[in-house]
Structures are given as C-alpha cells and as structure tokens.
Design an enzyme around this catalytic site. Structure first.
Site, mmCIF file in Angstrom:
data_model
loop_
_atom_site.group_PDB
_atom_site.id
_atom_site.type_symbol
_atom_site.label_atom_id
_atom_site.label_comp_id
_atom_site.label_asym_id
_atom_site.label_seq_id
_atom_site.Cartn_x
_atom_site.Cartn_y
_atom_site.Cartn_z
ATOM 1 N N ARG A 111 -2.836 24.508 66.082
ATOM 2 C CA ARG A 111 -2.937 23.896 67.408
ATOM 3 C C ARG A 111 -4.351 24.200 67.892
ATOM 4 N NH1 ARG A 111 1.099 22.510 71.168
ATOM 5 N NH2 ARG A 111 0.559 22.678 73.378
ATOM 6 N N GLN A 141 4.946 15.439 68.337
ATOM 7 C CA GLN A 141 5.553 14.945 69.567
ATOM 8 C C GLN A 141 5.983 13.491 69.421
ATOM 9 O OE1 GLN A 141 6.181 16.675 72.640
ATOM 10 N NE2 GLN A 141 7.403 14.824 72.870
ATOM 11 N N CYS A 272 6.251 14.762 77.656
ATOM 12 C CA CYS A 272 6.156 15.697 76.532
ATOM 13 C C CYS A 272 6.291 17.151 76.976
ATOM 14 C CB CYS A 272 4.845 15.499 75.788
ATOM 15 S SG CYS A 272 3.385 15.688 76.823
ATOM 16 N N ARG A 300 12.156 18.111 69.130
ATOM 17 C CA ARG A 300 11.012 18.722 68.467
ATOM 18 C C ARG A 300 11.476 19.640 67.321
ATOM 19 N NH1 ARG A 300 6.211 19.189 70.914
ATOM 20 N NH2 ARG A 300 5.668 19.914 68.815
#
Length: 313
Positions: A111, A141, A272, A300
């Site tokens: 990330r 996502q 999200c 998710r």
C-alpha cells in the site's frame, strides 16, 4: 474459458492487465468462496506453508485486515510491516528490498503513495506483487465493488454506476477500468478540475470492445436512473495541503438525500470507506436503506481470498 494456471504467479497491480474473462473468473471464485464461508468452510489451508509480506506506507483498516484474515484462512503466514520497520526507512532502495524479500516470501502486498513503487517492486521480485492501494488505482476495492453489485442487482451486465466527487482518484480510476472491462456505463460526475480525462482516453479501445460507456460530466443531474451512486473522501492521504480548495470545489457534489432522490429508488449507495460523514456523504444516506457500504466492506475479504488463491494456488 479461463485456465486457472494462467493467473498463477502474476502481479495484481492494475485491472488493465486482466481480461474480461479473467475478472469474471475472479468474481465467480470470490462468490464461491463467500458461499463456502457461510456454510462454515472458513479455514481452508490450501496455501499452508506460504508467506505473505504486507508493506504499508499508509494507514489501513479494510485492506490490511481483509488481506491478513484472507491469508490466514488460507493457511498462510502473514508479515506486516511499514517502511520504518524495514531498511527502506534507512535508505535501502526498493529494488534491493524486492530482491531480498523475494528470497523469503511467496507474495508481496504493498500500500503505497506512488504507483511507481509497485512497478519497481514487481520489476525486481519474482513473487506476485498485489496492489493494496496506490495513488493511481485500488483494484482490490473494485473487485469487491463488482461482487457487491452482482449480489445486490443480480447481474454483472448492463450496470450503470455514477461516481460523484473527485473523479480523478484511485477508486474512481479502478471503477472506470472494471466498468470498461465488464461493459458497464460509468458516469464520473465531478468538477472539471477532477476529471479523469487521460484514463478515459486510455480506455477507449476497451470500451469499444465491450460496449461500455464512460460519461464524464460536472452536472449532478446525471445521477438519474443509475443502479448505484458511489463516492469517496474529498481529501485523501497526502492531499492535506490542498484540503480547503478541494472541499470548496467538491461541496456541490455531496451525496445527500436530495441527490439520492434524483438518482431514484433503484439506486444503491456505495463508498469504499473510511467516510468523512458530513462532507462527501450525509449520515442519512450512508446509514440509510439504500446503503450497501457494509456489504462492500465485507466483500473485501472474499475477493482478497480469490486473488491470493488465483495467484498462488
């Protein structure tokens, strides 16, 4: 028909690299894993003995927890770290880090602030690199979004989704890509400053192939008749310096009861998360009967399991 072996060992950095058939395969696998999960099959140690390294430059709730739980339920060992806990924090290059950890682990989820960091990791690591969010895309996502719409609307084809707010952010980008791959009509409704013009041009050939439509507008009336209204925070991590300007420009694009009424009763609300309540969305919408954000969040987990299985099994 997708040969599952064709996905093994591949990076999952952008959905641009995946065909329509491969995306549908991942979604079908996600749906099957979710069904089995609710039948009590929550621990399936198919990937016992494998290790997932997670490198997170940014804070995370859904991405971190879903990946960790998904890997654990598949029997994997998970190592979580941030750059300050690695030699990256003391100046080791991304390339050198990738070369080293590649000798230890079976997959790397990262990330990052810069999309180029993912590309650099993938360039020097043989192990699959998974995009756990970058400044350009959030493909994990998008998979969960598509699975949720499939469940709620009963179909993957012919969907119309309006993304309202900052149309040039990572979530909007990945929504455009998966929509183009699956033949959706994706409407980006945003101030002109935040139009994703470059990506729309890059997707021209894909939309022509699938019959998808990408509509870019600054008129909130264009939410009428959609299947879903989607939004995201106005000030993402790393954008704090321009927060005041962004809030001023985006204020007319708040998703509130009035906007949802224009969209219609058939429209579900998507986000999200995390949400900045009172900014991009009001409480009565996110907590209201049209909201499916908690289903998105749950999915998710199931889509993360599908990606790990497809790349590693």
């Amino acid at each position: 028909m997708v040969n599952p072996k064709s996905l093994r060992g591949r990076d999952f950095i952008t959905l641009m690299d995946y065909t329509t058939e491969e995306i549908k395969y991942l979604l079908a696998l996600s749906r099957d894993l979710k069904s089995r999960y609710y039948q009590g099959d929550r621990y399936t140690p198919i990937l016992t003995g494998r290790t997932l390294l997670m490198i997170f430059e940014k804070p995370s709730t859904r991405t971190r927890v879903s990946l960790d739980v998904a890997a654990t339920q598949l029997g994997m060992h998970v190592i979580y770290s941030n750059p300050q806990e690695l030699q990256l924090g003391r100046g080791e290059t991304i390339a050198d880090t990738a070369r080293v950890v590649d000798r230890f682990v079976d997959a790397i989820a990262a990330r990052v602030y810069r999309h180029e960091t993912l590309l650099e990791l993938a360039r020097y690591a043989v192990a699959p690199v998974i995009n756990a969010l970058s400044d350009q895309e959030h493909p994990l996502q998008a998979l969960a979004d598509a699975l949720t719409l499939w469940e709620v609307k009963g179909r993957l084809e012919g969907l119309k989704v309006a993304f309202v707010g900052d149309g040039d952010n990572n979530v909007a980008h990945s929504l455009m890509i998966i929509g183009a791959k699956l033949g959706w009509e994706v409407r980006i409704i945003a101030p002109r400053k935040y139009w994703p013009t470059k990506l729309a041009e890059e997707l021209t050939e894909e939309t022509r192939r699938t019959g998808a439509q990408l509509v870019i507008s600054d008129n909130t009336d264009d939410v009428r008749g959609v299947d879903a209204v989607y939004t995201d925070v106005w000030v993402s991590m790393g954008m704090e310096a321009e927060a005041q300007e962004r809030r001023q420009l985006l204020r007319p694009y708040q998703v509130n009861a009035e906007l949802m009424a224009r969209a219609g009763k058939q429209a579900v609300f998507m986000h999200c998360l995390p949400a900045h309540r009172g900014e991009e969305v009001t409480d009565d919408v996110i907590d209201g009967p049209q909201s499916i954000v908690w289903d998105q969040a749950e999915n998710r987990l199931h889509t993360a399991k599908a990606v790990l299985l497809a790349l590693l099994a």
